[in-house]
Design a protein around this motif. Structure first.
Motif, PDB file in Angstrom:
ATOM      1  N   ASP A   1      24.423  64.358  35.516  1.00 56.80           N
ATOM      2  CA  ASP A   1      25.068  65.591  35.963  1.00 56.80           C
ATOM      3  C   ASP A   1      24.143  66.794  36.007  1.00 56.80           C
ATOM      4  O   ASP A   1      24.535  67.849  36.510  1.00 56.80           O
ATOM      5  CB  ASP A   1      26.259  65.924  35.050  1.00 56.80           C
ATOM      6  N   SER A   2      22.943  66.674  35.494  1.00 57.61           N
ATOM      7  CA  SER A   2      22.060  67.838  35.412  1.00 57.61           C
ATOM      8  C   SER A   2      20.629  67.441  35.714  1.00 57.61           C
ATOM      9  O   SER A   2      20.306  66.256  35.842  1.00 57.61           O
ATOM     10  CB  SER A   2      22.142  68.469  34.018  1.00 57.61           C
ATOM     11  N   ARG A   3      19.772  68.438  35.837  1.00 53.51           N
ATOM     12  CA  ARG A   3      18.336  68.246  36.010  1.00 53.51           C
ATOM     13  C   ARG A   3      17.625  68.962  34.855  1.00 53.51           C
ATOM     14  O   ARG A   3      18.158  69.885  34.257  1.00 53.51           O
ATOM     15  CB  ARG A   3      17.869  68.815  37.347  1.00 53.51           C
ATOM     16  N   ASP A   4      16.405  68.543  34.580  1.00 52.35           N
ATOM     17  CA  ASP A   4      15.622  69.151  33.511  1.00 52.35           C
ATOM     18  C   ASP A   4      14.813  70.325  34.057  1.00 52.35           C
ATOM     19  O   ASP A   4      14.142  70.201  35.084  1.00 52.35           O
ATOM     20  CB  ASP A   4      14.652  68.132  32.910  1.00 52.35           C
ATOM     21  N   LEU A   5      14.857  71.445  33.344  1.00 49.22           N
ATOM     22  CA  LEU A   5      13.957  72.535  33.687  1.00 49.22           C
ATOM     23  C   LEU A   5      12.510  72.094  33.505  1.00 49.22           C
ATOM     24  O   LEU A   5      11.651  72.333  34.350  1.00 49.22           O
ATOM     25  CB  LEU A   5      14.248  73.762  32.821  1.00 49.22           C
ATOM     26  N   LEU A   6      12.245  71.420  32.375  1.00 51.62           N
ATOM     27  CA  LEU A   6      10.899  70.910  32.100  1.00 51.62           C
ATOM     28  C   LEU A   6      11.029  69.592  31.341  1.00 51.62           C
ATOM     29  O   LEU A   6      10.926  69.544  30.117  1.00 51.62           O
ATOM     30  CB  LEU A   6      10.085  71.932  31.301  1.00 51.62           C
ATOM     31  N   GLY A   7      11.308  68.528  32.091  1.00 54.63           N
ATOM     32  CA  GLY A   7      11.380  67.203  31.483  1.00 54.63           C
ATOM     33  C   GLY A   7      10.004  66.776  31.008  1.00 54.63           C
ATOM     34  O   GLY A   7       9.002  67.044  31.669  1.00 54.63           O
ATOM     35  N   GLU A   8       9.958  66.089  29.868  1.00 53.04           N
ATOM     36  CA  GLU A   8       8.669  65.689  29.283  1.00 53.04           C
ATOM     37  C   GLU A   8       8.873  64.556  28.277  1.00 53.04           C
ATOM     38  O   GLU A   8      10.009  64.221  27.910  1.00 53.04           O
ATOM     39  CB  GLU A   8       8.011  66.870  28.550  1.00 53.04           C
ATOM     40  N   GLY A   9       7.753  63.984  27.833  1.00 52.28           N
ATOM     41  CA  GLY A   9       7.694  63.121  26.664  1.00 52.28           C
ATOM     42  C   GLY A   9       8.587  61.902  26.660  1.00 52.28           C
ATOM     43  O   GLY A   9       9.237  61.638  25.650  1.00 52.28           O
ATOM     44  N   PRO A  10       8.678  61.091  27.738  1.00 52.93           N
ATOM     45  CA  PRO A  10       9.540  59.919  27.689  1.00 52.93           C
ATOM     46  C   PRO A  10       9.079  58.923  26.633  1.00 52.93           C
ATOM     47  O   PRO A  10       7.878  58.703  26.443  1.00 52.93           O
ATOM     48  CB  PRO A  10       9.425  59.335  29.099  1.00 52.93           C
ATOM     49  N   LEU A  11      10.040  58.319  25.950  1.00 52.09           N
ATOM     50  CA  LEU A  11       9.782  57.400  24.839  1.00 52.09           C
ATOM     51  C   LEU A  11      10.682  56.184  24.987  1.00 52.09           C
ATOM     52  O   LEU A  11      11.904  56.325  25.090  1.00 52.09           O
ATOM     53  CB  LEU A  11      10.087  58.097  23.506  1.00 52.09           C
ATOM     54  N   TRP A  12      10.099  54.996  24.968  1.00 54.11           N
ATOM     55  CA  TRP A  12      10.873  53.764  25.007  1.00 54.11           C
ATOM     56  C   TRP A  12      11.179  53.314  23.575  1.00 54.11           C
ATOM     57  O   TRP A  12      10.272  53.163  22.751  1.00 54.11           O
ATOM     58  CB  TRP A  12      10.105  52.671  25.736  1.00 54.11           C
ATOM     59  N   SER A  13      12.476  53.112  23.293  1.00 55.40           N
ATOM     60  CA  SER A  13      12.914  52.608  21.994  1.00 55.40           C
ATOM     61  C   SER A  13      13.478  51.212  22.168  1.00 55.40           C
ATOM     62  O   SER A  13      14.565  51.045  22.739  1.00 55.40           O
ATOM     63  CB  SER A  13      13.981  53.529  21.395  1.00 55.40           C
ATOM     64  N   MET A  14      12.758  50.215  21.654  1.00 53.13           N
ATOM     65  CA  MET A  14      13.254  48.847  21.753  1.00 53.13           C
ATOM     66  C   MET A  14      14.467  48.649  20.861  1.00 53.13           C
ATOM     67  O   MET A  14      15.429  47.978  21.236  1.00 53.13           O
ATOM     68  CB  MET A  14      12.158  47.847  21.390  1.00 53.13           C
ATOM     69  N   ARG A  15      14.464  49.252  19.674  1.00 51.88           N
ATOM     70  CA  ARG A  15      15.577  49.011  18.757  1.00 51.88           C
ATOM     71  C   ARG A  15      16.878  49.639  19.252  1.00 51.88           C
ATOM     72  O   ARG A  15      17.964  49.206  18.876  1.00 51.88           O
ATOM     73  CB  ARG A  15      15.231  49.486  17.351  1.00 51.88           C
ATOM     74  N   GLU A  16      16.788  50.650  20.124  1.00 55.11           N
ATOM     75  CA  GLU A  16      17.990  51.229  20.701  1.00 55.11           C
ATOM     76  C   GLU A  16      18.207  50.827  22.156  1.00 55.11           C
ATOM     77  O   GLU A  16      19.218  51.201  22.763  1.00 55.11           O
ATOM     78  CB  GLU A  16      17.950  52.757  20.590  1.00 55.11           C
ATOM     79  N   ASN A  17      17.267  50.071  22.724  1.00 59.24           N
ATOM     80  CA  ASN A  17      17.331  49.694  24.138  1.00 59.24           C
ATOM     81  C   ASN A  17      17.592  50.932  25.002  1.00 59.24           C
ATOM     82  O   ASN A  17      18.485  50.967  25.847  1.00 59.24           O
ATOM     83  CB  ASN A  17      18.416  48.645  24.392  1.00 59.24           C
TER      84      ASN A  17
END
Length: 284
Positions: free
Chosen positions: A10-26
């Motif tokens: 529903d929204s966009r990021d003003l400044l999206g950053e730092g994506p992180l993959w979490s295997m334990r949370e999928n």
């Protein structure tokens, strides 16, 4: 664009950053720094949830003991989600008005390397810091105008860091005691490439760099040669991460601030044609 998926939300990021993959949370986590929130994308059902923060939300990294550590304003905090509870570990750049944290990564020793920068992006008041598992924080390099994109060699031998304002990625040897060797230029960006932002290594040692202003992520070979790029329908590309059980999916963040683009600030998924490396965690 062919092969590019825009994550529906529903929204966009003003400044999206730092994506992180979490295997334990999928799930893939990422931040909207200026929007002061942490986002979570469930890979099970594509549901996106957000957690509001009291200051600029610079990065989020998993802890081996459970939960997360995050950079909020100038504070490094332990963070429990979904409760959204924070406990301060320490603060960086004390006494420097107008600075904030920006971008960080964990290394194989369980430390976190994090940069700081001025909110205005216009003066070299930032620095580079190391957070050790015991909670100690050490300033390891500086100054920086736009500290960005740590990428850590999984074997702990070296790290890459950039000052986006200088259009240069630097290389540092990591010594056994956690100190850094001399800053050495590693890749100097040509004007047509945009400016280097967030980075990550793939399983073959290639370096994927988000290219701010150029609308793409670009892969460089281990010897620093520009290999290939994936174009995206937004100009301000900020960071990328490999995700999924096989680490063969790539998620890319972007920014909407100061641009009028339909997909600016979106989270994208692309097919990188290779696999990534497992996510490293903080041991504190």
């Amino acid at each position: 664009m062919r092969g590019v998926r825009v994550i529906t939300r529903d929204s966009r990021d003003l400044l999206g950053e730092g994506p992180l993959w979490s295997m334990r949370e999928n799930a893939v986590f990422w931040v909207d720094i200026l929007g002061r929130r942490i986002n979570r994308l469930s890979l099970a059902d594509d549901n996106v949830t957000s957690f509001e923060q009291p200051d600029h939300a610079a990065w989020i990294i998993e802890r081996t003991a459970g939960g997360f550590v995050a950079g909020i304003g100038l504070d490094m905090v332990r963070l429990d989600l979904p409760a959204n509870r924070r406990k301060i570990i320490g603060q960086v750049d004390r006494g420097i008005q107008g600075n904030r944290l920006n971008d960080a990564k964990a290394d194989a020793a369980g430390r976190i390397w994090a940069g700081t920068m001025p909110i205005t992006c216009d003066r070299p008041t930032g620095a580079f810091h190391r957070l050790d598992p015991d909670g100690g924080i050490t300033r390891v390099d500086g100054p920086y105008t736009i500290a960005n994109g740590p990428a850590i060699d999984p074997d702990g031998r070296f790290l890459l860091h950039t000052d986006t304002a200088l259009a240069t990625i630097f290389r540092f040897d990591i010594r056994e005691d956690g100190s850094l060797g001399a800053r050495q230029p590693y890749i100097r960006f040509e004007p047509a490439w945009g400016n280097p932002d967030g980075m990550t290594f793939d399983a073959e040692g290639g370096l994927w760099v988000a290219c701010w202003g150029a609308g793409c992520v670009t892969r460089f070979t281990p010897d620093g040669r520009r290999d290939r790029s994936i174009d995206l329908p937004a100009s301000q590309i900020t960071s990328c991460t490999f995700a999924g059980p096989d680490l063969d999916r790539m998620f890319v963040t972007s920014a909407a601030v100061d641009v009028d683009e339909p997909a600016g600030g979106a989270l994208f998924e692309v097919d990188p044609g290779c696999r990534g490396r497992p996510t490293l965690m903080y041991r504190g």
